[in-house]
Structures are given as structure tokens and as C-alpha cells.
Scaffold this motif. Structure first.
Motif, mmCIF file in Angstrom:
data_model
loop_
_atom_site.group_PDB
_atom_site.id
_atom_site.type_symbol
_atom_site.label_atom_id
_atom_site.label_comp_id
_atom_site.label_asym_id
_atom_site.label_seq_id
_atom_site.Cartn_x
_atom_site.Cartn_y
_atom_site.Cartn_z
ATOM 1 N N GLN A 122 0.832 -1.208 0.000
ATOM 2 C CA GLN A 122 0.000 0.000 0.000
ATOM 3 C C GLN A 122 0.865 1.255 0.000
ATOM 4 O O GLN A 122 0.550 2.228 -0.680
ATOM 5 N N ASN A 123 1.942 1.233 0.776
ATOM 6 C CA ASN A 123 2.839 2.382 0.856
ATOM 7 C C ASN A 123 3.452 2.694 -0.505
ATOM 8 O O ASN A 123 3.625 3.856 -0.864
ATOM 9 N N LEU A 124 3.763 1.656 -1.259
ATOM 10 C CA LEU A 124 4.330 1.845 -2.594
ATOM 11 C C LEU A 124 3.272 2.281 -3.605
ATOM 12 O O LEU A 124 3.602 2.754 -4.688
ATOM 13 N N GLY A 125 2.001 2.105 -3.252
ATOM 14 C CA GLY A 125 0.922 2.477 -4.163
ATOM 15 C C GLY A 125 0.694 1.454 -5.258
ATOM 16 O O GLY A 125 0.126 1.777 -6.300
ATOM 17 N N HIS A 126 1.105 0.219 -5.021
ATOM 18 C CA HIS A 126 0.941 -0.821 -6.039
ATOM 19 C C HIS A 126 -0.491 -1.340 -6.070
ATOM 20 O O HIS A 126 -1.159 -1.424 -5.046
ATOM 21 N N SER A 127 -0.934 -1.721 -7.258
ATOM 22 C CA SER A 127 -2.291 -2.244 -7.416
ATOM 23 C C SER A 127 -2.352 -3.748 -7.190
ATOM 24 O O SER A 127 -3.424 -4.303 -7.049
ATOM 25 N N SER A 128 -1.190 -4.407 -7.165
ATOM 26 C CA SER A 128 -1.187 -5.857 -6.944
ATOM 27 C C SER A 128 0.004 -6.256 -6.084
ATOM 28 O O SER A 128 1.052 -5.611 -6.085
ATOM 29 N N ARG A 134 8.231 -7.722 -6.807
ATOM 30 C CA ARG A 134 9.416 -7.348 -7.598
ATOM 31 C C ARG A 134 10.308 -6.371 -6.838
ATOM 32 O O ARG A 134 11.490 -6.225 -7.145
ATOM 33 N N TYR A 135 9.742 -5.679 -5.855
ATOM 34 C CA TYR A 135 10.482 -4.678 -5.095
ATOM 35 C C TYR A 135 11.076 -5.217 -3.799
ATOM 36 O O TYR A 135 12.115 -4.764 -3.353
ATOM 37 N N VAL A 136 10.384 -6.145 -3.162
ATOM 38 C CA VAL A 136 10.782 -6.616 -1.837
ATOM 39 C C VAL A 136 11.637 -7.863 -1.967
ATOM 40 O O VAL A 136 11.221 -8.857 -2.543
ATOM 41 N N GLU A 137 12.835 -7.790 -1.434
ATOM 42 C CA GLU A 137 13.744 -8.939 -1.434
ATOM 43 C C GLU A 137 13.760 -9.572 -0.056
ATOM 44 O O GLU A 137 13.466 -8.929 0.943
ATOM 45 N N GLU A 138 14.149 -10.838 -0.037
ATOM 46 C CA GLU A 138 14.359 -11.506 1.249
ATOM 47 C C GLU A 138 15.463 -10.770 1.992
ATOM 48 O O GLU A 138 16.465 -10.365 1.398
ATOM 49 N N VAL A 139 15.279 -10.594 3.280
ATOM 50 C CA VAL A 139 16.289 -9.902 4.072
ATOM 51 C C VAL A 139 16.730 -10.806 5.207
ATOM 52 O O VAL A 139 15.931 -11.206 6.039
ATOM 53 N N GLY A 140 18.013 -11.101 5.198
ATOM 54 C CA GLY A 140 18.588 -11.880 6.280
ATOM 55 C C GLY A 140 19.303 -10.973 7.257
ATOM 56 O O GLY A 140 19.311 -9.745 7.115
#
Length: 162
Positions: A122-128, A134-140
Motif C-alpha cells: 500500500q505504501n508503494l501504491g501498487h495495485s497488486s 518485484r520490489y521486496v527482497e528476502e532480508v537476512g
């Protein structure tokens, strides 16, 4: 396209209503209503950014509505990229370039810290959700240490300016 009237310093929010777009041939900037998805959105404003924006507002020229500008006009695209790269250099980051990286890094860190993928989307304003993936990567743990180190560097740079 951010204007001072779009920032609520008391509520610590920013309303994204306009963007600046540059003509591909002439590179002339113009203000466009609504972001590319056609929707306004309200974002939470981090306190450290609010503090920096208040300092910038105190130095603004009377009557200039844009937060980021050159003599009241939107920056040219190359100036935005150069300023962003100087800030990266000042923070000791020389292995990346470009402004879109900030959006991806912010989304990844927000998801790691909050664990709320829907809120990040929602913060990114994405519709799906697929678009957000595609933006969020796994974070260790290693990436978290890097983020904490970058936070320390950024605060150090900001403290030197004060």
C-alpha cells in the motif's frame, strides 16, 4: 512534485499528489497531476526526514511552492541524479547509482522491519501484490547489519552538517 502544502509536520505524513516528469527529447520538466498509477497516496514521514525538511523549509524563498526546486522551477533530471549520487558518495556508498534503488531498498527494509507485506504494498501504491514482490527482497541478518551501518553513516553525515 512535492509541495510544502503536501507535508503535515504534526501528523508526520506526506500526501503524494503530483510528480515531475521530463520530456524524453527535450528533457524539459513539467508537473503532472497524480503519480503514474493515477492515485494519490499518503505516506508516513520518518522523524529524521521531517527534521531535515523543517530545516529546508526554514531556508525557503517566500512564495516557492515546490520543496525541491532550482529558483522555483523543478530540477532537471540530470541534476536530480547527480544530487542523489553525491549523497550516496557522502555516505560512502560508491557501488550503486540511481534513484529507483531507494524505492526498492526502502520497500525491502520496511517489509523486514514490520513484517507487514500488505502495508508495504500500500505504501508503494501498487495495485497488486505481484508488483510489490518485484520490489521486496528476502532480508537476512547480514542485510539488516548493512542497513544499520548505513543508518549510522547517514546520521553521522547529517550530524556533521548541523
Amino acid at each position: 512534485g512535492l509541495r510544502w502544502e503536501d507535508i503535515d509536520f504534526e501528523a508526520l505524513t506526506v500526501r503524494i499528489q503530483r510528480t515531475i516528469v521530463w520530456d524524453h527529447n527535450t528533457h524539459v520538466a513539467r508537473e503532472k497531476d497524480c503519480p503514474k498509477n493515477g492515485k494519490e497516496r499518503v505516506l508516513a514521514l520518518p522523524e529524521v526526514l521531517s527534521e531535515e525538511l523543517l530545516k529546508l523549509r526554514a531556508m525557503r524563498r517566500f512564495g516557492v511552492k515546490l520543496v525541491f526546486h532550482f529558483e522555483g522551477e523543478p530540477f532537471i533530471r540530470k541534476s536530480v541524479g547527480n544530487a542523489f549520487n553525491r549523497a550516496l558518495d557522502e555516505c560512502g556508498i560508491s557501488y550503486v547509482r540511481g534513484t529507483h534503488l531507494l524505492r526498492k531498498t526502502s520497500a525491502t527494509q520496511a517489509n523486514a522491519i514490520t513484517g507487514d507485506f500488505f502495508a508495504v504494498s500500500q505504501n508503494l501504491g501498487h495495485s497488486s501484490v505481484e508488483e510489490t514482490k518485484r520490489y521486496v527482497e528476502e532480508v537476512g541478518e547480514g542485510k539488516r547489519k548493512v542497513a544499520q551501518a548505513l543508518d549510522t553513516v547517514a546520521r553521522s553525515v547529517l550530524n556533521k552538517r548541523a
